[in-house]
Design an enzyme around this catalytic site. Structure first.
Site, short mmCIF file in Angstrom:
data_model
loop_
_atom_site.label_atom_id
_atom_site.label_comp_id
_atom_site.label_asym_id
_atom_site.label_seq_id
_atom_site.Cartn_x
_atom_site.Cartn_y
_atom_site.Cartn_z
N LYS A 94 56.01 -79.83 91.87
CA LYS A 94 55.44 -78.68 91.17
C LYS A 94 56.30 -78.35 89.97
O LYS A 94 57.49 -78.67 89.90
CB LYS A 94 55.32 -77.47 92.11
CG LYS A 94 56.66 -76.92 92.63
CD LYS A 94 57.36 -75.96 91.70
CE LYS A 94 58.79 -75.66 92.15
NZ LYS A 94 59.53 -74.81 91.19
N ASP A 121 58.47 -71.96 97.72
CA ASP A 121 57.48 -72.87 97.14
C ASP A 121 56.58 -73.52 98.19
O ASP A 121 55.51 -74.04 97.84
CB ASP A 121 58.17 -74.00 96.37
CG ASP A 121 58.96 -73.51 95.17
OD1 ASP A 121 58.64 -72.42 94.66
OD2 ASP A 121 59.89 -74.22 94.75
#
Length: 280
Positions: free
Chosen positions: A9, A134
Site C-alpha cells: 500500500k 494498516d
C-alpha cells in the site's frame, strides 16, 4: 493449500490529527493498494502448529507478524488447527509500504478461506486491528480513507489510474520514534481537509486536485529534497512519502512517463520500483 498476492500500500495523503488519551495517534489517511506484492502460501497443518518460512531468512519464525495473525485466527475462531506459511518477498522491508501488514492480512484471509469462512469481511477487519493500523485496510485493499487508528474505513470510488516510482533510501526509524518527532515538531495540527480533498479528487477524477492533496505529515521530519528534485526533473507530477517513511514516491499520470523516469533514474538509486494503483 492456498496462495495469495499480498499487495503493498501507499498513503496518498496522511494527516496526524491528534492523540487519544491512551497514547495512540489519530490519523486521517487515504490508502491505495499497488501492484507490488508478496506471495503468501498457506498449507494446513496439525493442531497447534504454526510455522513461518520466508525467502528472507531474517523474517522467518515466530517474530513475523504472520505468526501472530495465524495465532489470533485460531484463538478467535476456536478452530483446532494449524498452518505452515511460506512468504516470497518482493515488497521492500521496513519501507512504509505495509509489506508485513499485507502478509498478515493475507494470512487472515487465507486461513478464513481454508477453514470454511467462519468470519465475514467486517469481522476479519475487526480481528486485524490489533495487528497494526494498516492491516484492516489490507484485508480488502483497493482505495479507502482510514480515520482514527485505522478502524474507521470508508471505501472510495477511485476514478484516477496512477503510476508510481518508489525509492527507498536510508533506514526506517521506528514508528514510535517518528510519531515522537511529529509531536515535537508541531503538536496536533488543526484539521486541514487534505484527505477529504484527496478522496474527492479520486471520486471526481480530478488529477489537479489529486496532486495538490498528495501530502503526508511525516514528510516534515524526513530530508528527501534530492530525491524529490530528481523525481520532478524526470516528470513526476507530485512527490511525497508513504507511511512514516523512508520510501519516497513520485506520481506520474502515464505509464510511459513512469517507465522513462525509471530507466533514467535506476543508475542512481539501487532500490527503485515501478508500480501502479490496483483495485482487486
Amino acid at each position: 493449500m492456498i496462495s495469495i498476492k499480498a499487495y503493498a500500500k501507499v498513503n496518498l495523503s496522511l494527516e496526524v490529527c491528534g492523540k487519544r488519551e491512551d497514547g495512540y495517534h489519530i490519523l486521517d489517511t487515504v490508502m491505495q493498494t499497488i501492484s507490488l506484492f508478496d506471495t503468501v502460501t498457506l498449507t494446513l497443518a496439525d493442531k497447534g502448529i504454526i510455522d513461518v518460512y520466508c525467502d528472507n531468512e531474517n523474517l522467518s519464525g515466530e517474530s513475523n507478524l504472520c505468526h501472530q495473525a495465524a495465532r489470533l485466527f485460531f484463538e478467535e475462531s476456536g478452530i483446532d488447527g494449524g498452518c505452515r506459511i511460506n512468504i516470497e518477498k518482493n515488497i521492500p522491508v521496513s519501507a512504509g509500504l505495509g509489506g508485513g501488514s499485507a502478509d498478515a492480512a493475507a494470512v487472515l484471509n487465507g486461513l478464513n478461506a481454508l477453514y470454511g469462512n467462519p468470519f465475514d469481511i467486517n469481522k476479519l477487519k475487526e480481528l486485524a486491528l490489533p495487528l497494526g493500523a494498516d492491516v484492516p485496510f489490507l484485508i480488502e485493499g483497493g482505495t479507502a480513507r482510514a480515520k482514527g487508528i485505522g478502524e474507521e474505513l470508508e471505501p472510495i470510488n477511485n476514478n484516477i489510474k496512477r503510476y508510481f516510482l518508489l525509492i527507498k533510501e536510508g533506514e526506517k526509524q521506528s514508528t514510535a520514534y517518528m510519531y515522537k518527532k511529529i509531536d515535537e515538531l508541531n503538536a496536533p495540527q488543526p484539521y486541514r481537509s487534505v484527505s477529504e480533498n484527496m478522496a474527492k479528487s479520486l471520486n471526481d477524477g480530478d488529477f489537479s486536485l489529486f496532486t495538490k492533496s498528495f501530502e503526508n505529515d511525516f514528510s516534515k521530519v524526513w530530508d528527501y529534497e534530492k530525491i524529490k528534485c530528481d523525481l520532478i526533473k524526470n516528470g513526476a507530477m507530485a512527490v511525497s512519502i508513504s507511511g512514516s517513511g523512508p520510501t519516497v514516491m513520485g506520481v506520474f499520470n502515464t505509464q510511459e512517463k513512469a517507465i522513462k523516469a525509471l530507466e533514467t533514474m535506476k543508475g542512481s538509486y539501487s532500490n527503485i520500483y515501478l508500480a501502479e494503483s490496483i483495485n482487486e
